[in-house]
Design an enzyme around this catalytic site. Sequence first.
Site, PDB file in Angstrom:
ATOM      1  N   CYS A  68      24.700  34.576  30.724  1.00 50.00           N
ATOM      2  CA  CYS A  68      24.350  33.573  31.736  1.00 50.00           C
ATOM      3  C   CYS A  68      22.834  33.504  31.865  1.00 50.00           C
ATOM      4  O   CYS A  68      22.109  34.370  31.359  1.00 50.00           O
ATOM      5  CB  CYS A  68      24.990  33.907  33.087  1.00 50.00           C
ATOM      6  SG  CYS A  68      24.123  35.182  34.012  1.00 50.00           S
ATOM      7  N   CYS A 396      36.980  54.068  42.471  1.00 45.77           N
ATOM      8  CA  CYS A 396      36.042  53.171  41.798  1.00 45.77           C
ATOM      9  C   CYS A 396      34.659  53.810  41.669  1.00 45.77           C
ATOM     10  O   CYS A 396      33.693  53.135  41.310  1.00 45.77           O
ATOM     11  CB  CYS A 396      35.938  51.838  42.533  1.00 45.77           C
ATOM     12  SG  CYS A 396      35.326  51.980  44.229  1.00 45.77           S
TER      13      CYS A 396
END
Length: 442
Positions: A68, A396
């Site tokens: 991007c 996580c």
Amino acid sequence: MEQKLLVEKLVAGGVSLARNDDGKVIFLTGGYPGELIRARRLNTKRDFELWEPVEILKESPFRRRKLCGSFPSCGGCDWQDLEYQEQLKWKKIIVEEQFRRIAKIEVVIPDVVPSREKHYRNKMEYVAFHSSGELNLGLKRKASDRPVQLDGCVLGNVPFEDLRKRFQRLLNEHSVKPYNTKTKTGNLKHVILRKSSRDEIMAILITKKSEFLELRPIEKRIKSEIPQVNSLIHVHNSRDDVNLRGPYRVLYGEPVLTEEIDGILYQIPPTSFFQVNTWIARKILHYVSGVLSERKHSNLLDLFSGVGLFSLYLAESFESVLAVENSAVSVKAFESNARINQLENVRVLKENVASFLKKAHGKYDVVFIDPPRSGVGKPITMITRLKPSILVYISCNPTTLARDISYLMRSGFRIEDIRAFDMFPQTHHLETIVILKHPLSL
């Protein structure tokens, strides 16, 4: 002050590690193993030197074109220009290294389960900010509270980037002022997009004040000009330390987003947590279900249960399920989800997990624990009193995971299996599952 540095490896936290001429460890905000980099120092701490790359003098063969236009300034990605297989390789190495460094044990985990590399996030939280004379919807810069404009973001579900631009344009046409955390002026804080695998899209407008004078005409235009949005929610959040919290009202559409995984329905309120990568969440559920299928179990205790991802999916494999969750919104959603899935052997308590563990008694065949990134700490050893045959820890954060596992092992638990799942491609984050057993509970 600038210096040439040879990157040795990637480490926890999304930074790279190098050494100066004296052998002192230096951390870099970028750079991949084997690269020679000219860098400059960012801080003055003697015990933690942080540097940023100025020029890449020798590139890694695994460096690729970025995906991007906002990388690397945008903090949404860490390793976007690193070949995906290398990302997976280093995530595996980092998990193993955290167990070696913090828990003082050697573990070897299988290869990280890969994800779809792009457009995997079912939720994107865009921060509203003022730039170039208008309101922008972007993400925060790396290691900063300063936002950055987006250009072709590949993290969110396919429609999100187009919807972000359309919301940004519409909000500017109504002269909506973004909230500034320093001057305390303006009102709009975030625009959040959520999407289910059933193609339902929920848009959430978060404001600092309860009043949102421009809301009525904006609501009408969104409903008529952006028909992909099935429901529109307004959240009033006066706090600056959290994004998605506070009272909300439904402007139109359903008050929940409905997700479906293997026939189990999950209704997700606007402010409730749900795994951002549904595809990987399904993989995790399949893995855990397979582990538990090896023998029969009577009861399940699910700590930090949220809206019931694990409890509801596994409920039919147990005689009874008890879930513990501290969020009132998530508890209400859990109860609703149990009803719509016609599960009568499930109940949920609204309580802080640490408080629950202090007074919990009896035996639970299986205990699940899925804490926030900060983990649990020493109170996790209270689980030992519940005599679980199997303890499943989902995390996580490899650093707090290794710390908590070390506490559990000192209490007699032994690791049976470790698996890692790439819940967050292009970033240093991942989800790790540890299966533990206690010899006295078998």
